[in-house]
Structure formats: structure tokens, C-alpha cells
Design an enzyme around this catalytic site. Structure first.
Site, PDB file in Angstrom:
ATOM      1  N   MET A 178      26.995  -0.786  11.917  1.00  0.00           N
ATOM      2  CA  MET A 178      26.148   0.033  11.062  1.00  0.00           C
ATOM      3  C   MET A 178      24.761   0.164  11.672  1.00  0.00           C
ATOM      4  O   MET A 178      24.274  -0.747  12.342  1.00  0.00           O
ATOM      5  CB  MET A 178      26.038  -0.602   9.680  1.00  0.00           C
ATOM      6  N   SER A 205      28.575  -4.480  16.266  1.00  0.00           N
ATOM      7  CA  SER A 205      28.033  -5.154  15.085  1.00  0.00           C
ATOM      8  C   SER A 205      29.145  -5.319  14.052  1.00  0.00           C
ATOM      9  O   SER A 205      30.142  -5.962  14.337  1.00  0.00           O
ATOM     10  CB  SER A 205      26.846  -4.359  14.527  1.00  0.00           C
ATOM     11  N   THR A 206      29.010  -4.723  12.877  1.00  0.00           N
ATOM     12  CA  THR A 206      29.976  -4.912  11.800  1.00  0.00           C
ATOM     13  C   THR A 206      31.379  -4.539  12.255  1.00  0.00           C
ATOM     14  O   THR A 206      31.614  -3.429  12.712  1.00  0.00           O
ATOM     15  CB  THR A 206      29.589  -4.062  10.582  1.00  0.00           C
ATOM     16  N   HIS A 218      26.065  -8.576  17.011  1.00  0.00           N
ATOM     17  CA  HIS A 218      25.153  -9.033  15.967  1.00  0.00           C
ATOM     18  C   HIS A 218      25.812 -10.173  15.194  1.00  0.00           C
ATOM     19  O   HIS A 218      26.844 -10.000  14.563  1.00  0.00           O
ATOM     20  CB  HIS A 218      24.824  -7.894  15.002  1.00  0.00           C
ATOM     21  N   ASP A 275      21.285   0.616  16.330  1.00  0.00           N
ATOM     22  CA  ASP A 275      20.969  -0.249  17.460  1.00  0.00           C
ATOM     23  C   ASP A 275      21.895   0.067  18.633  1.00  0.00           C
ATOM     24  O   ASP A 275      23.114   0.124  18.474  1.00  0.00           O
ATOM     25  CB  ASP A 275      21.115  -1.717  17.054  1.00  0.00           C
TER      26      ASP A 275
END
Length: 363
Positions: free
Chosen positions: A295, A176-177, A202, A298
Site C-alpha cells: 500500500m 510491503s503488505t 516493510h 514507497d
């Protein structure tokens, strides 16, 4: 005890964006709007008086574009930046250039219906700001993680399958991030002769195809946005489309992917948990699961299911994560065999793919 609020500056030449984004940020108990600016030159003047914790930045603006401002910022005083950009082709390319230049994450905005869209997506914007505030560019600033509305435990469990049809290996990656840079680092280090790879990053709808095309131009591997029914083949990387879940499936010919609709899981679609669960059931011990920077949590439950099914599992270490959230949660759930810095992940993937049987010597 509640800490200091995250101070946010919004830099966008659209008065509507500044207004609605300010309202969305001001409504969050852990944030405050420090200032707004119509372009980077106005922003620089205001930043001389007080420096923000996070900047929400448009790309196309008068006098100085967002990408030039971002590069100047990262060279002189690195600050977490969330890119707020249109998903049209020109904007998407500039957005990926911004991510490569050091922006933490990306939120999208349409060309029409802007005010209603921003109001509907205010929680997504707030989550992106929290993730940016927690990034390693500003160590020590920790922001609360919003509780997911729906988790993997709320979904029915599909039946477990016995081994893969031909023993073929498959690699599943979730991030993600900070993940765009992390994925680039891993995939560009790999030769073309590696098992098929399925990825959830993401990312908003409209950007994943451009992201895949960019990686395809950098890698020896073939990289593309996944389409429903695509076969999973050696040397091919399939990236989940923004706004839809990606699942691994199996038939007599081997592995293929399903691109499906469904609810947000852990506030995300695509969800890493959804992918990992499907890999656990379709591939079992013939799979490698990798969870990297991001973050929230997930992927943690899904990686545990992969581990329990006999898959090899590894997580990116805190030292190289932009945000050590998703890997940390997976480690705490006992889902991870090996914890490695980013620069060692490609080598570990290769070692696993060449080791006979089971968990590929990753223990």
C-alpha cells in the site's frame, strides 16, 4: 464524499492493548471500533451479530490461540487480519506462521512499556488497518492512503556513479503488505546461481531476522538479514533490518550494502525508495528493480531513478497483488517496463540475468 468507516474488531487478552488500540482506532476519521474481545471464542460470538472489515489479532491467548482462530477464519470466511504480536522469538515464529496462513500484515508490541508504545505507534497501527482493509481479500473496500511525512525528494541526491566496477548484476526488490508471501513465492522459485539480491520488506524491527531465517530454510539461495558492509554476492539475498535503511554501495571489490539510520521516508524505515535510489547510482544499467504488492507509494520514485539510470524494471500486476498500491504508483510514474503476475517474476528475473547487456531484454 467520505465512504463508510472501516469496522475494526480487536482480539487480545490484554485489557491495556484493547483499551489503547481502541482509542487509536476511534481517533481515526475513517475507522470505528466494532467490538473488542479477550479471546477468539468471545470474538466468534460477537462476529455472529456483525462481521468486521478488519480484525486486529493477538497470537498468544487463552482457550484458543490466534493462529488456530486465523486458520479457521480463512477456511470459513476470509477476512483481513492484522497480527499484533510480541517480537520475542516464540512470538515472531508464530507471527510468520500467521502471515503464511493468510494474515495481511504485522505490527509489533513490546513486553514492557506497552501502553506508551501503543500510543506512540498509533499511526502505524492505523496504517496497517487501512492496508488490510484495502487488501484483495475484501475487494471493493478502498481506504485512504495517508500522506507521507517525508519523501525521497526531501533528501539530498548523492552523486551518480559511472557503471559498476566489474559489470556485475544486482537485483533490488521492494514490497510491503502481502510481501512476505510474494517474496517467498519468488525466491523459492530461483536457483542458487542468480545475481545478488537486496530486499526491502516493510516489517517491524525484531522480525526481519526471523523472516530471513525462515526464507533461508525454504530457498536454494542463502538468505539473511543484512549487516553493514556485507558483500552482495551471487546466490545471496540480503534483507533490510527493520528500523534501518538499506543502501547499495560500490568499491573496487564490487557491491556491498550499507545499513544506516535516518528519517522515515514515506512513513517507512527501511524505505524502498532509499534502496532503489542507491541502486540506481551504484549499479545503473547492471540492475533489475522489482516492485511488488504493498500500500502507498514507497519505491515509485526510486524505481523511476533506476529506470532513468538504465536499469531493467518490473512490477507485480494487479491480478496477483494483495494490495495494488506501490506497483500502481510506479507504473503511473513511468518507472516500469514490464508488468507481470507473481508467478512469472522469477522467470523474468532469470531471463534478465542471462541476457547480455542493458535492460536484459525486458522491454
Amino acid at each position: 464524499m467520505r465512504g463508510k468507516p472501516i469496522r475494526v474488531m480487536i482480539v487480545d487478552d490484554s485489557a491495556i492493548v484493547r483499551q489503547v488500540a481502541s482509542e487509536a482506532i476511534a481517533a481515526q476519521p475513517d475507522m470505528k471500533v466494532l467490538a473488542t474481545a479477550a479471546d477468539p471464542l468471545f470474538a466468534i460470538e460477537k462476529m455472529r451479530r456483525e462481521w468486521p472489515d478488519v480484525i486486529v489479532l493477538d497470537i498468544e491467548m487463552p482457550r484458543m490461540d490466534g493462529l488456530t482462530f486465523l486458520r479457521k477464519l480463512m477456511a470459513e470466511r476470509p477476512t483481513p487480519v492484522v497480527i499484533c504480536s510480541s517480537h520475542v522469538a516464540r512470538g515472531a515464529k508464530a507471527s510468520f506462521d500467521a502471515l503464511a496462513a493468510g494474515a495481511v500484515s504485522l505490527v509489533t508490541k513490546p513486553k514492557v512499556g506497552l501502553k506508551q508504545f501503543l500510543q506512540d505507534e498509533s499511526e502505524s497501527l492505523a496504517a496497517a488497518v487501512r492496508a488490510a482493509a484495502a487488501a484483495r481479500l475484501r475487494p471493493g473496500l478502498q481506504a485512504p492512503v495517508p500522506r507521507p511525512k517525508l519523501t525521497l525528494d526531501d533528501l539530498p541526491r548523492p552523486p551518480r556513479l559511472k557503471g559498476s566496477s566489474d559489470g556485475a548484476q544486482v537485483v533490488a526488490i521492494g514490497t510491503s503488505t502481502g510481501g512476505t508471501q510474494a517474496l517467498e513465492a519468488v525466491l523459492t522459485a530461483l536457483p542458487a546461481s542468480v545475481p545478488g539480491i537486496v530486499v526491502v520488506q516493510h516489517m517491524p524491527s525484531g522480525f526481519t531476522d526471523m523472516f530471513a531465517r525462515r526464507l533461508n530454510g525454504l530457498c536454494r539461495l542463502q538468505v539473511r538479514e543484512a549487516r553493514h558492509g556485507d558483500r552482495v554476492e551471487e546466490g545471496l539475498v540480503l534483507i533490510a533490518p527493520g528500523g534501518r535503511h538499506l543502501q547499495l554501495a560500490r568499491d573496487a571489490a564490487g557491491y556491498h550494502v550499507r545499513v544506516v539510520e535516518g528519517p522515515l521516508i514515506n512513513r517507512h524505515k527501511p524505505s524502498v525508495d532509499v534502496l532503489f535510489r542507491s541502486v540506481a547510482r551504484a549499479a545503473g544499467g547492471n540492475a533489475l528493480g522489482i516492485i511488488m504488492t504493498g500500500m502507498g507509494d514507497d519505491g515509485a520514485l526510486g524505481l523511476r531513478e533506476m529506470f532513468d539510470a538504465g536499469a531493467a524494471t518490473l512490477a507485480e500486476s494487479e491480478e496477483t497483488c494483495v494490495v495494488f498500491g506501490m506497483p500502481k504508483e510506479a507504473i503511473q510514474r513511468g518507472a516500469v517496463q514490464s508488468v507481470l503476475p507473481l508467478h512469472e517474476i522469477a522467470g523474468a528475473l532469470l531471463a534478465w540475468s542471462r541476457a547480455p547487456g542493458g535492460r536484459g531484454g525486458q522491454g
